[in-house]
Enzyme design. Sequence first.
Site, PDB file in Angstrom:
ATOM      1  N   CYS A 105       0.850  -1.191   0.000  1.00  0.00           N
ATOM      2  CA  CYS A 105       0.000   0.000   0.000  1.00  0.00           C
ATOM      3  C   CYS A 105       0.886   1.242   0.000  1.00  0.00           C
ATOM      4  CB  CYS A 105      -0.886  -0.015   1.247  1.00  0.00           C
ATOM      5  SG  CYS A 105      -1.960   1.410   1.406  1.00  0.00           S
ATOM      6  N   HIS A 147      -9.052  -3.829  -2.455  1.00  0.00           N
ATOM      7  CA  HIS A 147      -8.050  -3.118  -1.649  1.00  0.00           C
ATOM      8  C   HIS A 147      -8.387  -1.628  -1.589  1.00  0.00           C
ATOM      9  CE1 HIS A 147      -3.797  -2.364  -0.236  1.00  0.00           C
ATOM     10  NE2 HIS A 147      -4.142  -1.160  -0.672  1.00  0.00           N
ATOM     11  N   GLU A 148      -8.691  -1.030  -2.753  1.00  0.00           N
ATOM     12  CA  GLU A 148      -9.017   0.404  -2.789  1.00  0.00           C
ATOM     13  C   GLU A 148     -10.357   0.673  -2.118  1.00  0.00           C
ATOM     14  OE1 GLU A 148      -6.684   2.446  -3.415  1.00  0.00           O
ATOM     15  OE2 GLU A 148      -5.394   0.859  -4.165  1.00  0.00           O
TER      16      GLU A 148
END
Length: 196
Positions: A105, A147-148
């Site tokens: 990230c 994830h986003e």
Amino acid sequence: MILPIVAYGEPVLRKVAKEIDSSYPKLKELITNMWETMYNAHGVGLAAPQVGLPIRLFLVDTTPFSDDEDLSPEEQEALNGFKKVFINAKIENEIGEEWDFNEGCLSIPDIREDVKRKPEITITYFNQNFEKRTETYNGLLARVIQHEYDHIEGILFTDKLSSLKKRLLKSRLDKISKGKINVDYKMKFPNIKKGR
């Protein structure tokens, strides 16, 4: 314009982001700046909370993954040139048997860990022209979007790790929040000591 990416420990990363409408101030400019910021940091996705804004906006460009030789030609083709803006996204469904993949990230530089996620999602969102879409994605595409999406829900990939892994990473995460890390892109650290 390249925006600073906020680091682990910044409170905005823990907020459930708010929906926006097409009158959001300077939205097109923000999206342009977010693309520029993401590419400058060599990312494949970036969410508004990562640039300090608690709004339901993220963008994804999975093209860098398309030359991964471990993927099937079909997966490579799906990833190549996949570039989208997601506004007010809502994951409607996640199905299948969870699988591990090594994630990182931009807000947590230099830490990568295997994270379990479902392989298929259905998501409803608005594109940058505020046209509503409902689409289904699978594999690596689904994972990048998940994830986003987690970012706009106030969730980080490190939250999905075992309690043992979290304990082992604690001191490294503390260092990141204090700016004790070398990164080649612009960042904002929440716990940096003034006058350092």
